[in-house]
Design a protein around this motif. Structure first.
Motif, PDB file in Angstrom:
ATOM      1  N   ILE A  91     -79.927  31.645   4.190  1.00  0.00           N
ATOM      2  CA  ILE A  91     -79.909  30.871   5.520  1.00  0.00           C
ATOM      3  C   ILE A  91     -79.577  29.569   5.351  1.00  0.00           C
ATOM      4  CG2 ILE A  91     -81.121  30.182   7.707  1.00  0.00           C
ATOM      5  CD1 ILE A  91     -80.818  33.333   6.950  1.00  0.00           C
ATOM      6  N   ILE A  92     -78.385  29.182   5.978  1.00  0.00           N
ATOM      7  CA  ILE A  92     -77.817  27.875   6.098  1.00  0.00           C
ATOM      8  C   ILE A  92     -77.606  27.309   7.460  1.00  0.00           C
ATOM      9  CG2 ILE A  92     -75.668  26.550   5.556  1.00  0.00           C
ATOM     10  CD1 ILE A  92     -75.100  28.934   3.489  1.00  0.00           C
TER      11      ILE A  92
ATOM     12  N   LEU B  43     -74.866  31.941   8.511  1.00  0.00           N
ATOM     13  CA  LEU B  43     -74.633  30.437   8.711  1.00  0.00           C
ATOM     14  C   LEU B  43     -75.036  30.346  10.331  1.00  0.00           C
ATOM     15  CD1 LEU B  43     -73.554  27.552   8.604  1.00  0.00           C
ATOM     16  CD2 LEU B  43     -71.362  28.496   8.857  1.00  0.00           C
ATOM     17  N   PHE B  44     -76.004  29.593  10.615  1.00  0.00           N
ATOM     18  CA  PHE B  44     -76.319  29.166  12.029  1.00  0.00           C
ATOM     19  C   PHE B  44     -75.904  27.960  12.546  1.00  0.00           C
ATOM     20  CE2 PHE B  44     -79.839  31.941  10.608  1.00  0.00           C
ATOM     21  CZ  PHE B  44     -79.860  32.935  11.322  1.00  0.00           C
ATOM     22  N   ILE B  45     -74.991  27.961  13.638  1.00  0.00           N
ATOM     23  CA  ILE B  45     -74.474  26.826  13.973  1.00  0.00           C
ATOM     24  C   ILE B  45     -74.997  26.476  15.390  1.00  0.00           C
ATOM     25  CG2 ILE B  45     -72.121  25.987  14.732  1.00  0.00           C
ATOM     26  CD1 ILE B  45     -70.857  27.600  12.402  1.00  0.00           C
ATOM     27  N   HIS B  46     -75.509  25.531  15.901  1.00  0.00           N
ATOM     28  CA  HIS B  46     -76.035  25.264  17.028  1.00  0.00           C
ATOM     29  C   HIS B  46     -75.120  24.813  18.079  1.00  0.00           C
ATOM     30  CE1 HIS B  46     -75.251  20.719  16.791  1.00  0.00           C
ATOM     31  NE2 HIS B  46     -75.604  20.702  15.561  1.00  0.00           N
ATOM     32  N   GLY B  47     -75.424  24.694  19.446  1.00  0.00           N
ATOM     33  CA  GLY B  47     -74.726  24.501  20.619  1.00  0.00           C
ATOM     34  C   GLY B  47     -74.504  22.926  20.675  1.00  0.00           C
TER      35      GLY B  47
ATOM     36  N   GLN C 181     -82.065  27.687   2.798  1.00  0.00           N
ATOM     37  CA  GLN C 181     -83.099  28.379   2.009  1.00  0.00           C
ATOM     38  C   GLN C 181     -82.957  29.896   1.826  1.00  0.00           C
ATOM     39  OE1 GLN C 181     -86.315  28.234   5.144  1.00  0.00           O
ATOM     40  NE2 GLN C 181     -84.876  27.780   6.396  1.00  0.00           N
ATOM     41  N   GLY C 182     -83.704  30.686   0.977  1.00  0.00           N
ATOM     42  CA  GLY C 182     -83.621  31.868   1.071  1.00  0.00           C
ATOM     43  C   GLY C 182     -82.646  32.419  -0.320  1.00  0.00           C
TER      44      GLY C 182
ATOM     45  N   SER D 225     -79.096  20.611  17.849  1.00  0.00           N
ATOM     46  CA  SER D 225     -79.327  20.504  16.379  1.00  0.00           C
ATOM     47  C   SER D 225     -79.654  21.690  15.500  1.00  0.00           C
ATOM     48  CB  SER D 225     -80.084  19.466  15.848  1.00  0.00           C
ATOM     49  OG  SER D 225     -81.565  19.823  15.966  1.00  0.00           O
ATOM     50  N   GLY D 226     -79.574  21.735  14.167  1.00  0.00           N
ATOM     51  CA  GLY D 226     -80.038  22.681  13.464  1.00  0.00           C
ATOM     52  C   GLY D 226     -81.669  23.353  13.353  1.00  0.00           C
TER      53      GLY D 226
END
Length: 66
Positions: free
Chosen positions: A48-49, A23-27, A16-17, A31-32
């Motif tokens: 934003i990915i 890039l946001f990666i979860h722990g 989005q955007g 989850s995202g």
């Protein structure tokens, strides 16, 4: 539902955007969706990915070692 197929595994992502990408990666065990508030705040200025890593969220959960 946007997915990428990599080595036979469907990985879910959201994009989005516009602008420079972040890039946001979860722990582990997450989850995202963890990045929902951050994505909303940054998306007016950046691309934003977020993604669900293999075995998490809406991505495939194949058997075998990870």
């Amino acid at each position: 539902m946007p997915t990428l197929k990599i080595k036979g595994i469907n990985l879910y992502y959201e994009d989005q955007g516009t602008g420079e990408p972040i890039l946001f990666i979860h722990g582990l065990g997450s989850s995202g969706q963890d990045w929902e508030l951050q994505a909303a705040a940054f998306s007016p200025h950046y691309r934003i990915i977020t993604c669900d890593l293999r075995g998490h969220g809406r991505s495939d959960k194949p058997a075998g070692p990870y």
